[in-house]
Design a protein around this motif. Structure first.
Motif, PDB file in Angstrom:
ATOM      1  N   LYS A  46       5.935 -12.288 -46.129  1.00 12.64           N
ATOM      2  CA  LYS A  46       7.030 -13.330 -46.019  1.00 12.64           C
ATOM      3  C   LYS A  46       8.458 -12.481 -45.815  1.00 12.64           C
ATOM      4  N   GLU A  47       8.541 -11.176 -46.374  1.00 10.49           N
ATOM      5  CA  GLU A  47       9.820 -10.565 -46.052  1.00 10.49           C
ATOM      6  C   GLU A  47       9.801 -10.123 -44.563  1.00 10.49           C
ATOM      7  N   LEU A  48       8.616  -9.644 -44.075  1.00 10.86           N
ATOM      8  CA  LEU A  48       8.688  -9.477 -42.517  1.00 10.86           C
ATOM      9  C   LEU A  48       9.146 -10.622 -41.790  1.00 10.86           C
ATOM     10  N   ARG A  49       8.344 -11.821 -42.068  1.00 12.87           N
ATOM     11  CA  ARG A  49       8.750 -13.135 -41.507  1.00 12.87           C
ATOM     12  C   ARG A  49      10.093 -13.558 -41.319  1.00 12.87           C
ATOM     13  N   GLU A  50      10.832 -13.139 -42.693  1.00 15.36           N
ATOM     14  CA  GLU A  50      12.215 -13.521 -42.818  1.00 15.36           C
ATOM     15  C   GLU A  50      13.251 -12.645 -41.991  1.00 15.36           C
ATOM     16  N   ARG A  51      12.747 -11.488 -41.804  1.00 15.96           N
ATOM     17  CA  ARG A  51      13.404 -10.537 -41.042  1.00 15.96           C
ATOM     18  C   ARG A  51      13.368 -10.755 -39.559  1.00 15.96           C
ATOM     19  N   THR A  52      12.244 -11.081 -39.280  1.00 21.44           N
ATOM     20  CA  THR A  52      12.069 -11.211 -37.848  1.00 21.44           C
ATOM     21  C   THR A  52      12.027 -12.589 -37.198  1.00 21.44           C
ATOM     22  N   GLY A  53      11.611 -13.427 -38.033  1.00 19.74           N
ATOM     23  CA  GLY A  53      11.581 -14.952 -37.701  1.00 19.74           C
ATOM     24  C   GLY A  53      10.192 -15.053 -36.903  1.00 19.74           C
ATOM     25  N   CYS A  54       9.182 -13.885 -36.667  1.00 16.21           N
ATOM     26  CA  CYS A  54       8.064 -14.157 -36.278  1.00 16.21           C
ATOM     27  C   CYS A  54       6.981 -14.990 -37.167  1.00 16.21           C
ATOM     28  N   GLY A  55       5.890 -15.609 -36.447  1.00 17.71           N
ATOM     29  CA  GLY A  55       4.896 -16.321 -37.441  1.00 17.71           C
ATOM     30  C   GLY A  55       4.042 -15.190 -38.248  1.00 17.71           C
ATOM     31  N   MET A  56       3.482 -16.137 -39.344  1.00 14.83           N
ATOM     32  CA  MET A  56       2.855 -15.420 -40.436  1.00 14.83           C
ATOM     33  C   MET A  56       1.657 -14.558 -39.960  1.00 14.83           C
ATOM     34  N   MET A  57       0.934 -15.129 -39.097  1.00 12.85           N
ATOM     35  CA  MET A  57      -0.325 -14.176 -38.580  1.00 12.85           C
ATOM     36  C   MET A  57       0.141 -13.092 -37.751  1.00 12.85           C
ATOM     37  N   ASP A  58       0.993 -13.097 -37.102  1.00 14.93           N
ATOM     38  CA  ASP A  58       1.970 -12.145 -36.250  1.00 14.93           C
ATOM     39  C   ASP A  58       2.392 -11.036 -37.023  1.00 14.93           C
ATOM     40  N   CYS A  59       3.014 -11.399 -37.971  1.00 15.22           N
ATOM     41  CA  CYS A  59       3.602 -10.465 -39.351  1.00 15.22           C
ATOM     42  C   CYS A  59       2.369  -9.782 -40.060  1.00 15.22           C
ATOM     43  N   LYS A  60       1.585 -10.331 -40.377  1.00 15.19           N
ATOM     44  CA  LYS A  60       0.206 -10.021 -41.082  1.00 15.19           C
ATOM     45  C   LYS A  60      -0.195  -8.807 -40.227  1.00 15.19           C
ATOM     46  N   ARG A  61      -0.639  -9.334 -38.957  1.00 15.90           N
ATOM     47  CA  ARG A  61      -1.309  -8.039 -37.968  1.00 15.90           C
ATOM     48  C   ARG A  61      -0.475  -7.013 -37.891  1.00 15.90           C
ATOM     49  N   ALA A  62       0.854  -7.184 -37.707  1.00 20.05           N
ATOM     50  CA  ALA A  62       1.554  -5.946 -37.439  1.00 20.05           C
ATOM     51  C   ALA A  62       1.455  -4.906 -38.739  1.00 20.05           C
ATOM     52  N   LEU A  63       1.536  -5.854 -40.019  1.00 24.00           N
ATOM     53  CA  LEU A  63       1.719  -5.019 -41.243  1.00 24.00           C
ATOM     54  C   LEU A  63       0.240  -4.203 -41.147  1.00 24.00           C
ATOM     55  N   GLN A  64      -1.081  -5.025 -40.873  1.00 22.06           N
ATOM     56  CA  GLN A  64      -2.243  -4.159 -40.901  1.00 22.06           C
ATOM     57  C   GLN A  64      -2.482  -3.070 -39.973  1.00 22.06           C
ATOM     58  N   GLU A  65      -1.706  -3.200 -38.809  1.00 25.02           N
ATOM     59  CA  GLU A  65      -1.629  -2.125 -37.811  1.00 25.02           C
ATOM     60  C   GLU A  65      -0.999  -0.963 -38.151  1.00 25.02           C
ATOM     61  N   THR A  66       0.087  -1.118 -38.893  1.00 21.41           N
ATOM     62  CA  THR A  66       1.102  -0.143 -39.463  1.00 21.41           C
ATOM     63  C   THR A  66       1.004   0.261 -40.837  1.00 21.41           C
ATOM     64  N   GLY A  67      -0.040  -0.226 -41.313  1.00 22.12           N
ATOM     65  CA  GLY A  67      -0.287   0.403 -42.779  1.00 22.12           C
ATOM     66  C   GLY A  67       0.588  -0.327 -43.911  1.00 22.12           C
ATOM     67  N   GLY A  68       0.934  -1.303 -43.645  1.00 21.06           N
ATOM     68  CA  GLY A  68       1.906  -2.138 -44.437  1.00 21.06           C
ATOM     69  C   GLY A  68       3.343  -1.318 -44.567  1.00 21.06           C
ATOM     70  N   ASP A  69       3.533  -0.433 -43.665  1.00 20.57           N
ATOM     71  CA  ASP A  69       5.110   0.054 -43.356  1.00 20.57           C
ATOM     72  C   ASP A  69       6.074  -1.195 -42.839  1.00 20.57           C
ATOM     73  N   ILE A  70       6.968  -1.748 -43.456  1.00 21.98           N
ATOM     74  CA  ILE A  70       7.484  -2.984 -42.791  1.00 21.98           C
ATOM     75  C   ILE A  70       8.530  -2.402 -41.697  1.00 21.98           C
ATOM     76  N   GLU A  71       9.016  -1.222 -41.884  1.00 23.27           N
ATOM     77  CA  GLU A  71       9.955  -0.884 -40.683  1.00 23.27           C
ATOM     78  C   GLU A  71       9.307  -0.682 -39.539  1.00 23.27           C
ATOM     79  N   LYS A  72       7.955  -0.223 -39.448  1.00 25.28           N
ATOM     80  CA  LYS A  72       7.223   0.117 -38.535  1.00 25.28           C
ATOM     81  C   LYS A  72       6.311  -1.160 -37.844  1.00 25.28           C
TER      82      LYS A  72
END
Length: 216
Positions: free
Chosen positions: A9-35
């Protein structure tokens, strides 16, 4: 690391991207929101989401005939320039959207298009169903909200799971194309036609027909 709904939710609010894209990005970066933000920016999805407010007045009205000419779709897909409207990528997107409409039969483009009266009627029906099922009243409102969300996902084109890739919805499909071409894209309207739709069909009593032929 577990990827929580709060992180998504936080990543989506900061980027405007879809939930699945945000979840994939977090998985790929080990949960690091900035990365994860950097990852989305690299893919262009964050930038694409911010283009949504730009005027898109060019585009195409795309026609699609399906299932032996029994289903037809017209959909208006808009972009910012006539140049993009003529590209193969844009036409392919319009084709996919028309196929989606033919297969999934949405009623509206987006949830904002659903009349308030329809939403309230759905809530009333769903609440009555929950009460009939004997659900505790304290959780009924939460259940109704969840079922209303399901209604949006089933009946609003942009929220439907994409038929070719159910892991993303149609809005995410469009955002990916925006990231590719660098222009805002929107679906303005559509019409879906199905042979015999809305016509009361005559039911044939085959047994009675056979008896009539025998007695005749």
């Amino acid at each position: 690391m577990e990827i929580t709904a709060t992180m998504v939710k936080e990543l989506r609010e900061r980027t405007g991207c879809g939930m699945m894209d945000c979840k994939r990005a977090l998985q790929e970066t080990g949960g690091d929101i900035e990365k994860a933000i950097d990852e989305l920016r690299t893919k262009g999805l964050a930038k694409a989401a911010k283009k949504a407010g730009r005027i898109a007045s060019e585009g195409v009205v795309y026609s699609y005939i399906h299932a032996g000419s029994r289903i037809g779709v017209l959909v208006e897909v808009n972009c910012e320039t006539d140049f993009v409207a003529k590209t193969d990528e844009f036409k392919a997107l319009a084709h996919d959207l028309a196929m989606q409409i033919a297969a999934a039969n949405p009623e509206y483009v987006k949830r904002e298009d659903v009349p308030e009266a329809v939403v309230e009627h759905e809530k009333a029906v769903l609440k009555a169903q929950a009460l009939e099922e004997g659900k505790p009243e304290k959780i009924i409102d939460k259940m109704v909200e969840g079922r209303v969300e399901k209604y949006y996902k089933e009946n609003c084109l942009l929220e439907q799971a994409f038929i070719k890739d159910p892991d993303k919805n149609v809005q995410q499909l469009i955002l990916e194309m925006v990231a590719t071409i660098g222009e805002n894209i929107s679906v303005r309207r559509f019409a879906r036609f199905e042979v015999g739709e809305g016509i009361e069909k005559k039911e044939t009593d085959f047994a009675a027909e056979v008896m009539a032929q025998v007695n005749g």
